[in-house]
Design an enzyme around this catalytic site. Sequence first.
Site, short mmCIF file in Angstrom:
data_model
loop_
_atom_site.label_atom_id
_atom_site.label_comp_id
_atom_site.label_asym_id
_atom_site.label_seq_id
_atom_site.Cartn_x
_atom_site.Cartn_y
_atom_site.Cartn_z
N CYS A 44 -11.92 -8.21 14.75
CA CYS A 44 -10.78 -8.36 13.80
C CYS A 44 -11.26 -7.89 12.27
O CYS A 44 -12.42 -8.21 11.90
CB CYS A 44 -10.58 -9.77 13.58
SG CYS A 44 -9.18 -10.23 12.36
N ARG A 48 0.81 -1.20 0.03
CA ARG A 48 0.04 0.01 -0.10
C ARG A 48 0.78 1.17 0.08
O ARG A 48 0.58 2.41 -0.63
CB ARG A 48 -0.92 0.00 1.36
CG ARG A 48 -2.26 0.82 1.26
CD ARG A 48 -3.16 1.05 2.50
NE ARG A 48 -2.85 -0.34 3.26
CZ ARG A 48 -3.73 -1.04 3.06
NH1 ARG A 48 -4.85 -1.03 2.16
NH2 ARG A 48 -3.68 -2.29 3.90
N TYR A 49 1.95 1.28 0.81
CA TYR A 49 2.71 2.32 0.62
C TYR A 49 4.40 2.02 0.02
O TYR A 49 4.68 0.88 0.04
CB TYR A 49 3.08 2.57 2.22
CG TYR A 49 1.70 2.80 3.14
CD1 TYR A 49 1.07 4.25 3.04
CD2 TYR A 49 1.44 1.85 4.04
CE1 TYR A 49 0.25 4.29 3.82
CE2 TYR A 49 0.31 1.89 4.75
CZ TYR A 49 -0.31 3.27 4.77
OH TYR A 49 -1.53 3.42 5.31
N LYS A 66 -3.77 4.62 6.08
CA LYS A 66 -4.00 5.30 7.51
C LYS A 66 -3.82 6.90 7.56
O LYS A 66 -2.97 7.41 6.56
CB LYS A 66 -3.02 4.70 8.53
CG LYS A 66 -3.39 3.37 8.77
CD LYS A 66 -2.11 2.97 9.86
CE LYS A 66 -2.22 1.59 10.36
NZ LYS A 66 -1.82 0.71 9.05
N CYS A 96 -4.26 -17.44 14.38
CA CYS A 96 -4.09 -16.79 15.49
C CYS A 96 -4.23 -17.62 16.82
O CYS A 96 -5.06 -18.55 17.06
CB CYS A 96 -5.13 -15.65 15.74
SG CYS A 96 -4.78 -14.23 14.33
N ARG A 146 -9.89 -8.80 9.66
CA ARG A 146 -9.48 -9.62 8.83
C ARG A 146 -10.38 -11.19 9.25
O ARG A 146 -10.13 -12.13 8.83
CB ARG A 146 -8.04 -10.01 8.52
CG ARG A 146 -7.41 -9.18 8.14
CD ARG A 146 -5.72 -9.60 7.67
NE ARG A 146 -5.01 -8.53 6.93
CZ ARG A 146 -3.88 -7.84 7.49
NH1 ARG A 146 -3.51 -8.32 8.81
NH2 ARG A 146 -3.41 -6.83 7.08
N ARG A 171 7.13 0.19 2.08
CA ARG A 171 6.91 -0.80 3.24
C ARG A 171 5.75 -1.71 2.52
O ARG A 171 4.96 -1.43 1.88
CB ARG A 171 6.47 -0.41 4.70
CG ARG A 171 5.52 0.33 4.78
CD ARG A 171 5.46 1.26 5.95
NE ARG A 171 4.53 2.20 6.20
CZ ARG A 171 4.45 3.54 5.38
NH1 ARG A 171 5.23 3.84 4.77
NH2 ARG A 171 3.48 4.22 5.82
N ASP A 204 -7.94 3.77 9.47
CA ASP A 204 -7.79 3.26 8.22
C ASP A 204 -8.84 3.45 7.02
O ASP A 204 -9.94 3.06 7.37
CB ASP A 204 -7.74 1.71 8.25
CG ASP A 204 -5.94 1.28 8.02
OD1 ASP A 204 -5.45 1.47 7.20
OD2 ASP A 204 -5.84 0.76 9.05
N CYS A 238 -10.12 -12.17 17.83
CA CYS A 238 -10.65 -11.01 18.48
C CYS A 238 -11.97 -10.81 17.66
O CYS A 238 -12.30 -10.99 16.72
CB CYS A 238 -9.87 -9.61 18.09
SG CYS A 238 -8.24 -9.70 18.92
N ASP A 295 -12.21 -0.63 12.75
CA ASP A 295 -12.72 -0.81 11.32
C ASP A 295 -14.09 -1.15 11.02
O ASP A 295 -14.69 -1.73 12.01
CB ASP A 295 -11.75 -1.61 10.66
CG ASP A 295 -10.10 -1.42 10.76
OD1 ASP A 295 -9.95 0.08 10.06
OD2 ASP A 295 -9.26 -1.92 10.95
#
Length: 364
Positions: free
Chosen positions: A116, A96-97, A323, A109, A118, A100, A316, A113, A279
């Site tokens: 989440c 995206r950037y 972000k 995981c 994702r 990075r 985001d 959560c 999100d």
Amino acid sequence: MNRIDPRLSATLRQPAELVARGLAPASALADLEQVAARYAIAVTPEIAALIEPGDPADPIARQFIPSAEELVTAPGESADPIGDDVHSPVAGIVHRYPDRILFKLVQVCAVYCRFCFRRETVGPGKPNALSDDAYRAALDYIRANDGIWEVILTGGDPLMLSPRRLAEIMADLAAIDHVKIIRIHTRVPVAAPARVNSEMVAALKAQGATTWVAVHANHPREFSDAAREACARLADAGIPLVSQSVLLRGVNDDAATLESLLRTFVELRIKPYYLHHGDLAPGTSHLRTTLAHGQKLIRGLRGRLSGLCQPEYVLDIPGGHGKAPVGPSYLSQADSPQHDKLSEARYRVVDYCGEIHVYPPRQS
């Protein structure tokens, strides 16, 4: 690349197990079975021990125990709320950037959560990890793009990999000349702290690149004695630590809890980094705050807490636009812009007590 250490056998994964442990009411079982059919559930023994049974408002329970409210998808919510897919040139990579990338190694995981972003792509029934071919293609992409300075290992949680496999990945990345930083995003120090043993810590360090670890926690009670010891093992090994937290309704959306969380991070040698606005993941509206409330909390931190404790409040932007800082503004223009580059415009500046000052000061 499906080489993940054996699962934590005592982890609670089924609604009936949560009911049996007193972590969810029996009356909710049918609804929770519907939630489990769509979204993964995993509550490690360490996290379960932190939850106050019978209290649905418990801030740890709100993060990990499923709720019937997750069956409601609010307007604007999306399976890919931050737009990872539109920036994925090859499997496992999000670019995206310019300098990075995200490298999504695994889709599992230690805990799942309830907020989440994702949640549609992680957990049982999804591919556990990149195939060997996909992993090699991802490395080829990184090698071919010499503007990539930082690789962020995410998923899923990279610390669900075995130390041996993680060491191999770290060595592969560190061998790429232009990759100087490897950042690892993880919940494991809090959710399964025993995994952060000497072998895992050693695996995180590779000659040729600097490792950073971003520890995700949202409430000060998450830092059990074992979690504190896990973070100390990382810090004692010379690995710099930063935090990631999500602003969550009923978890940390009051000043006292947020202050305690941020101070706890600093006391554990973890620099507060990002406080994410929630999100627009499906079924998470009951956990999101408003931006206005988040800004009010952040404004209240200024001056009350050491600068070491100040995170950046970020959103985001949906659709993959990255972000943006969304904290309160302390500066506004007091008069017309100056066209002379050597002349300073005059501004109104708000201090941490809410008083307004003019800068530069008016001459008497």
